[in-house]
Design an enzyme around this catalytic site. Structure first.
Site, PDB file in Angstrom:
ATOM      1  N   LYS A 106      71.538 -28.790 -69.319  1.00 43.33           N
ATOM      2  CA  LYS A 106      72.133 -28.108 -70.475  1.00 43.33           C
ATOM      3  C   LYS A 106      71.551 -26.706 -70.550  1.00 43.33           C
ATOM      4  O   LYS A 106      70.341 -26.517 -70.407  1.00 43.33           O
ATOM      5  CB  LYS A 106      71.796 -28.891 -71.756  1.00 43.33           C
ATOM      6  CG  LYS A 106      72.818 -28.710 -72.852  1.00 43.33           C
ATOM      7  CD  LYS A 106      74.204 -29.160 -72.460  1.00 43.33           C
ATOM      8  CE  LYS A 106      74.926 -29.884 -73.550  1.00 43.33           C
ATOM      9  NZ  LYS A 106      76.173 -30.497 -73.058  1.00 43.33           N
TER      10      LYS A 106
ATOM     11  N   THR B 170      74.150 -34.453 -69.861  1.00 44.91           N
ATOM     12  CA  THR B 170      73.616 -33.168 -70.349  1.00 44.91           C
ATOM     13  C   THR B 170      73.517 -33.198 -71.876  1.00 44.91           C
ATOM     14  O   THR B 170      72.666 -32.529 -72.458  1.00 44.91           O
ATOM     15  CB  THR B 170      74.480 -31.968 -69.885  1.00 44.91           C
ATOM     16  OG1 THR B 170      75.752 -32.032 -70.499  1.00 44.91           O
ATOM     17  CG2 THR B 170      74.617 -31.942 -68.380  1.00 44.91           C
TER      18      THR B 170
ATOM     19  N   PHE C 257      58.905  13.782 -59.271  1.00 41.68           N
ATOM     20  CA  PHE C 257      59.400  13.155 -58.048  1.00 41.68           C
ATOM     21  C   PHE C 257      59.567  14.270 -57.022  1.00 41.68           C
ATOM     22  O   PHE C 257      60.475  15.078 -57.127  1.00 41.68           O
ATOM     23  CB  PHE C 257      60.717  12.426 -58.328  1.00 41.68           C
ATOM     24  CG  PHE C 257      61.202  11.609 -57.165  1.00 41.68           C
ATOM     25  CD1 PHE C 257      60.418  10.593 -56.633  1.00 41.68           C
ATOM     26  CD2 PHE C 257      62.445  11.852 -56.589  1.00 41.68           C
ATOM     27  CE1 PHE C 257      60.851   9.838 -55.549  1.00 41.68           C
ATOM     28  CE2 PHE C 257      62.897  11.100 -55.516  1.00 41.68           C
ATOM     29  CZ  PHE C 257      62.095  10.090 -54.996  1.00 41.68           C
TER      30      PHE C 257
ATOM     31  N   ARG D 138      59.613  15.516 -65.528  1.00 44.97           N
ATOM     32  CA  ARG D 138      60.902  14.929 -65.889  1.00 44.97           C
ATOM     33  C   ARG D 138      60.654  13.839 -66.921  1.00 44.97           C
ATOM     34  O   ARG D 138      59.508  13.429 -67.152  1.00 44.97           O
ATOM     35  CB  ARG D 138      61.603  14.336 -64.654  1.00 44.97           C
ATOM     36  CG  ARG D 138      60.815  13.206 -64.027  1.00 44.97           C
ATOM     37  CD  ARG D 138      61.539  12.533 -62.861  1.00 44.97           C
ATOM     38  NE  ARG D 138      60.748  11.407 -62.361  1.00 44.97           N
ATOM     39  CZ  ARG D 138      61.140  10.555 -61.441  1.00 44.97           C
ATOM     40  NH1 ARG D 138      62.328  10.695 -60.877  1.00 44.97           N
ATOM     41  NH2 ARG D 138      60.382   9.549 -61.069  1.00 44.97           N
TER      42      ARG D 138
ATOM     43  N   VAL E 170      58.583   6.106 -59.691  1.00 44.02           N
ATOM     44  CA  VAL E 170      58.678   4.797 -60.339  1.00 44.02           C
ATOM     45  C   VAL E 170      57.966   3.773 -59.452  1.00 44.02           C
ATOM     46  O   VAL E 170      57.221   2.912 -59.927  1.00 44.02           O
ATOM     47  CB  VAL E 170      60.160   4.413 -60.554  1.00 44.02           C
ATOM     48  CG1 VAL E 170      60.272   3.013 -61.137  1.00 44.02           C
ATOM     49  CG2 VAL E 170      60.855   5.433 -61.442  1.00 44.02           C
ATOM     50  N   GLN E 171      58.181   3.897 -58.136  1.00 43.76           N
ATOM     51  CA  GLN E 171      57.587   2.956 -57.190  1.00 43.76           C
ATOM     52  C   GLN E 171      56.064   2.890 -57.350  1.00 43.76           C
ATOM     53  O   GLN E 171      55.477   1.814 -57.397  1.00 43.76           O
ATOM     54  CB  GLN E 171      57.919   3.377 -55.735  1.00 43.76           C
ATOM     55  CG  GLN E 171      59.325   3.089 -55.278  1.00 43.76           C
ATOM     56  CD  GLN E 171      60.312   4.221 -55.542  1.00 43.76           C
ATOM     57  OE1 GLN E 171      60.156   4.979 -56.496  1.00 43.76           O
ATOM     58  NE2 GLN E 171      61.347   4.320 -54.732  1.00 43.76           N
TER      59      GLN E 171
ATOM     60  N   HIS F 193      68.163   7.719 -66.201  1.00 40.45           N
ATOM     61  CA  HIS F 193      68.074   9.182 -66.124  1.00 40.45           C
ATOM     62  C   HIS F 193      68.471   9.860 -67.429  1.00 40.45           C
ATOM     63  O   HIS F 193      69.487   9.513 -68.049  1.00 40.45           O
ATOM     64  CB  HIS F 193      68.993   9.705 -65.013  1.00 40.45           C
ATOM     65  CG  HIS F 193      68.785   9.015 -63.689  1.00 40.45           C
ATOM     66  ND1 HIS F 193      67.603   9.086 -62.995  1.00 40.45           N
ATOM     67  CD2 HIS F 193      69.610   8.229 -62.947  1.00 40.45           C
ATOM     68  CE1 HIS F 193      67.706   8.388 -61.878  1.00 40.45           C
ATOM     69  NE2 HIS F 193      68.916   7.845 -61.833  1.00 40.45           N
TER      70      HIS F 193
HETATM   71  O1  URC Z   1      60.817   7.634 -58.943  1.00 38.60           O
HETATM   72  C1  URC Z   1      61.857   7.789 -58.253  1.00 38.60           C
HETATM   73  N1  URC Z   1      62.039   7.046 -57.132  1.00 38.60           N
HETATM   74  C2  URC Z   1      63.139   7.177 -56.320  1.00 38.60           C
HETATM   75  O2  URC Z   1      63.270   6.463 -55.280  1.00 38.60           O
HETATM   76  C3  URC Z   1      64.102   8.115 -56.702  1.00 38.60           C
HETATM   77  N2  URC Z   1      65.294   8.490 -56.151  1.00 38.60           N
HETATM   78  C4  URC Z   1      65.805   9.445 -56.976  1.00 38.60           C
HETATM   79  O3  URC Z   1      66.911  10.009 -56.811  1.00 38.60           O
HETATM   80  N3  URC Z   1      64.972   9.683 -58.020  1.00 38.60           N
HETATM   81  C5  URC Z   1      63.897   8.863 -57.882  1.00 38.60           C
HETATM   82  N4  URC Z   1      62.789   8.687 -58.636  1.00 38.60           N
END
Ligand code: URC
Length: 299
Positions: A15, A61, A165, A182, A230-231, A259
């Site tokens: 469920k 269920t 970036f 940014r 970000v990575q 963005h």
């Molecule tokens: O932090 C980021 N990683 C990306 O892989 C990426 N690619 C992008 O266009 N902007 C960003 N910013």
């Protein structure tokens, strides 16, 4: 040709999204609430329901739904965390029915905060905290230990500087330019897997992981911390979670790069806009990072 019978080992049923609101009555006026949404999936040892239309092994269920409410009613102490409630449900089904091979319980919590009236927390009125969602998946294959992973989704984070970036690959199709400054906006999801569940305080761990994600994203309260992507921010966050909690074996994060861009006001005669942005429509960057303890040890 092999005469081996076909083995179905991927069946499950149950469920989904069973809403349970439990009122803990401390006295006449002072109450607290637990609000869970529970999905239970069972895997049976037999397949006669699928192969022969024989329903004799099926725990309906509808019965599964009743069981969730019954267990909540009889064991309110297990509602202290979604993980404990998941453990209770798995234990019930695997104990009661020997032909259940696996029980999987997914619990999502709906957060409520006490309403504040004249500066004081109300005894029994609550305000929905709709954004961040805590969740857990508890599963128990028969004869094996519990597998538990927990986390949250929909944690909206935004910082207005200390994000850039730069230095990414450029080719003839690249239009993005390097930036040292940014907006970094995201809606974070994290899912961490336990390597043991003995004497774990699931609520404390959840609160601490949330704090780590927020602190790691933000940096010190006054200057912040620079994010080069970000990575990188996700990796550093996952690493910190593993370093802070030996009980967590692996952790996965998802941080869409949402963005925001400066609005072009030059069209209407305003130059030098640095303050007024618009949220870019779809698409967004989708970025995820899973880090296990064994991999971290080798890095
Ligand atoms: O932090 C980021 N990683 C990306 O892989 C990426 N690619 C992008 O266009 N902007 C960003 N910013």
């Amino acid at each position: 040709m092999s005469s081996k019978p076909v083995i179905f080992n991927q069946t499950s049923y149950g469920k989904a999204e069973v809403g349970v609101l439990y009122v803990h009555r401390h006295d006449k006026y002072r109450h607290s609430i637990t609000d869970f949404q529970v999905t239970v999936s069972l895997t049976l040892a037999t397949f006669i329901d699928y192969t022969h239309g024989d329903n004799s092994d099926i725990v309906a269920t509808d019965t599964t739904k009743n069981t969730i409410y019954f267990l909540a009613h009889q064991h309110p102490e297990a509602l202290e965390s979604p993980e404990r409630f998941g453990i209770l449900i798995c234990t019930h089904f695997l104990t009661k029915y020997q032909h259940i091979l696996n029980c999987n319980v997914y619990v999502e919590t709906n957060g409520w905060k006490r309403a504040v009236v004249h500066g004081k927390e109300h005894a029994h009125a609550f305000i929905g905290d709709s954004s961040i969602k805590r969740f857990t998946t508890v599963s128990k294959p028969r004869g094996q230990p519990f597998r538990i992973s927990s986390g949250f989704k929909n944690l909206k984070l935004l910082k207005t500087t200390q994000s850039g970036f730069e230095g990414f690959m450029k080719d003839e199709l690249t239009s993005l330019t390097d930036t040292k400054d940014r907006i970094f906006a995201t809606s974070a999801t994290i899912n961490y897997e336990f390597n043991s569940i003995d004497s774990v305080n699931f609520n404390d761990i959840w609160e601490q992981v949330l704090r780590t994600v927020v602190e790691s994203f933000s940096g010190p309260y006054d200057t912040g911390v620079y994010s080069s992507s970000v990575q990188h921010t996700m990796y550093l966050t996952n690493k910190r979670v593993l370093e802070e909690h030996k009980i967590i074996e692996q952790v996965e994060m998802n941080m869409p790069n949402i963005h925001y861009f400066l609005y072009d006001l030059t069209k209407i005669g305003v130059k030098g806009n640095t303050t007024t942005l618009f949220p870019a429509p779809l698409p967004y960057g989708h970025i995820s990072c899973k880090l296990g303890r064994s991999v971290l040890a080798k890095l």
